[in-house]
Design an enzyme around this catalytic site. Sequence first.
Site, PDB file in Angstrom:
ATOM      1  N   CYS A 165     -11.125   2.400   0.133  1.00 22.12           N
ATOM      2  CA  CYS A 165      -9.474   2.678   0.434  1.00 22.12           C
ATOM      3  C   CYS A 165      -9.547   2.344   1.567  1.00 22.12           C
ATOM      4  O   CYS A 165     -10.399   2.287   2.114  1.00 22.12           O
ATOM      5  CB  CYS A 165      -9.585   4.597   0.603  1.00 22.12           C
ATOM      6  SG  CYS A 165      -7.163   5.241   0.610  1.00 22.12           S
ATOM      7  N   GLU A 197      -2.683   8.059   9.043  1.00 18.35           N
ATOM      8  CA  GLU A 197      -1.070   8.317   8.991  1.00 18.35           C
ATOM      9  C   GLU A 197      -0.993   8.536   9.762  1.00 18.35           C
ATOM     10  O   GLU A 197       0.429   8.723  10.409  1.00 18.35           O
ATOM     11  CB  GLU A 197      -0.565   9.340   7.408  1.00 18.35           C
ATOM     12  CG  GLU A 197      -0.619   8.273   6.223  1.00 18.35           C
ATOM     13  CD  GLU A 197       0.194   6.846   5.847  1.00 18.35           C
ATOM     14  OE1 GLU A 197       1.077   7.063   6.323  1.00 18.35           O
ATOM     15  OE2 GLU A 197       0.080   5.791   5.849  1.00 18.35           O
ATOM     16  N   ASP A 239       0.987  -1.346  -0.028  1.00 15.67           N
ATOM     17  CA  ASP A 239      -0.366   0.113  -0.139  1.00 15.67           C
ATOM     18  C   ASP A 239       1.063   0.631  -0.043  1.00 15.67           C
ATOM     19  O   ASP A 239       2.059   0.971   0.327  1.00 15.67           O
ATOM     20  CB  ASP A 239      -0.352  -0.163   1.490  1.00 15.67           C
ATOM     21  CG  ASP A 239      -2.047   1.559   1.607  1.00 15.67           C
ATOM     22  OD1 ASP A 239      -2.322   1.568   0.716  1.00 15.67           O
ATOM     23  OD2 ASP A 239      -1.884   1.755   2.969  1.00 15.67           O
ATOM     24  N   SER A 240      -0.027   2.402  -0.013  1.00 16.33           N
ATOM     25  CA  SER A 240       0.792   3.368  -0.232  1.00 16.33           C
ATOM     26  C   SER A 240       1.694   4.283   1.650  1.00 16.33           C
ATOM     27  O   SER A 240       2.256   4.681   1.380  1.00 16.33           O
ATOM     28  CB  SER A 240       0.151   4.591  -0.389  1.00 16.33           C
ATOM     29  OG  SER A 240      -0.407   4.637   0.365  1.00 16.33           O
ATOM     30  N   CYS A 271      -4.669  -1.571  -1.750  1.00 11.62           N
ATOM     31  CA  CYS A 271      -5.082  -0.438  -1.567  1.00 11.62           C
ATOM     32  C   CYS A 271      -5.176  -0.102  -2.904  1.00 11.62           C
ATOM     33  O   CYS A 271      -5.656  -0.333  -3.895  1.00 11.62           O
ATOM     34  CB  CYS A 271      -3.493   0.425  -2.490  1.00 11.62           C
ATOM     35  SG  CYS A 271      -3.080   1.967  -2.933  1.00 11.62           S
ATOM     36  N   HIS A 276      -7.028   2.682   3.608  1.00 12.07           N
ATOM     37  CA  HIS A 276      -7.135   3.319   4.454  1.00 12.07           C
ATOM     38  C   HIS A 276      -8.096   3.481   6.028  1.00 12.07           C
ATOM     39  O   HIS A 276      -7.949   3.559   7.508  1.00 12.07           O
ATOM     40  CB  HIS A 276      -5.765   4.534   4.802  1.00 12.07           C
ATOM     41  CG  HIS A 276      -4.930   5.348   3.994  1.00 12.07           C
ATOM     42  ND1 HIS A 276      -4.248   4.363   3.589  1.00 12.07           N
ATOM     43  CD2 HIS A 276      -3.976   5.265   4.756  1.00 12.07           C
ATOM     44  CE1 HIS A 276      -2.970   4.705   3.703  1.00 12.07           C
ATOM     45  NE2 HIS A 276      -2.440   5.220   4.079  1.00 12.07           N
TER      46      HIS A 276
HETATM   47  N1  DGL Z   1      -4.716   3.095   1.523  1.00 11.91           N
HETATM   48  C1  DGL Z   1      -4.658   3.511  -0.275  1.00 11.91           C
HETATM   49  C2  DGL Z   1      -6.219   3.246  -1.005  1.00 11.91           C
HETATM   50  O1  DGL Z   1      -6.255   1.972  -0.965  1.00 11.91           O
HETATM   51  C3  DGL Z   1      -4.084   4.986  -0.338  1.00 11.91           C
HETATM   52  C4  DGL Z   1      -4.507   6.096  -0.145  1.00 11.91           C
HETATM   53  C5  DGL Z   1      -3.451   7.622  -0.501  1.00 11.91           C
HETATM   54  O2  DGL Z   1      -2.331   7.016  -0.321  1.00 11.91           O
HETATM   55  O3  DGL Z   1      -4.230   8.074  -1.200  1.00 11.91           O
HETATM   56  O4  DGL Z   1      -6.359   3.992  -1.606  1.00 11.91           O
END
Ligand code: DGL
Length: 266
Positions: free
Chosen positions: A185, A151, A10-11, A73, A187
């Site tokens: 997402c 984050e 993931d990011s 992600c 997150h």
């Molecule tokens: N967790 C990621 C997603 O599902 C990335 C969110 C991001 O880095 O903007 O989109």
Amino acid sequence: MDNRPIGVFDSGLGGLSAVKELQKLLPDEHIVYFGDTGRVPYGTKSYETIKRYAEQDVKFLQSFDVKAVLAACGTVSAVALEELKQKFSIPLYGVVDDAASKAMKETKTGIIAVAGTEATIGSGIFERKLSKSGLSRYIGVACPLFVSLVECGFYKEDDQVAYEVCERYLGFLKNAGVDTLILGCTHFPILAPVISKVLPDVKLINPSYEAAVKLKETLEREGLLSGKKDNKVEYFVSDQPIKFANVANIFIGHDIEAKMIDIEKV
Ligand code: DGL
């Protein structure tokens, strides 16, 4: 049987929502996790940049001889997964399809909302998939600040800042007939307790859980489950491993250590 690890990326911290589910469903598997903390967020970047980052992330995980990679992600799944599948021979999974199917099963009103990054909502991927399955109304909401909240560790149920931001983005859904919200997402499941306070009557779909269930089914069906109890998770990040570990510890529920790598040199 296949004792090679599963790669997850993931990011940043979002993919930990998938690691948590995988650990519950596949407790014998060795997982290698990469969080691209040096380049987070992905969801505000151009599609070209997201694709380039995602390709490097998969290449890094490939160096561990992984048996499968989960792009944990939503942004990468929405924007880059199909191209990644063409470039790599490793089986690659994303977090969009199973979340969309689950939402269609759950909705009674036929009105489904999707919260995601700007890139995911802008890609229209959920709208296309849900419309094909006969949805009556789709509402897409880009919630870019959610990624920063997570984050920065602002995700606990009683966090007032997180509550205000969730209310600001999603409060209008209370009067829109929505009964199902896809957290598009990875997150966002980390913020689920706060989102549920804003939308107590809405069913939340966790893409990380749905993807983990699918991965388990697939590995079982293909005889690729690990034959030994090797439940370690190795964490790698592209910046600030201590900061990552501190926030991750709270979410994962035990201490973790993360190693730093230079993702641009992969
Ligand atoms: N967790 C990621 C997603 O599902 C990335 C969110 C991001 O880095 O903007 O989109």
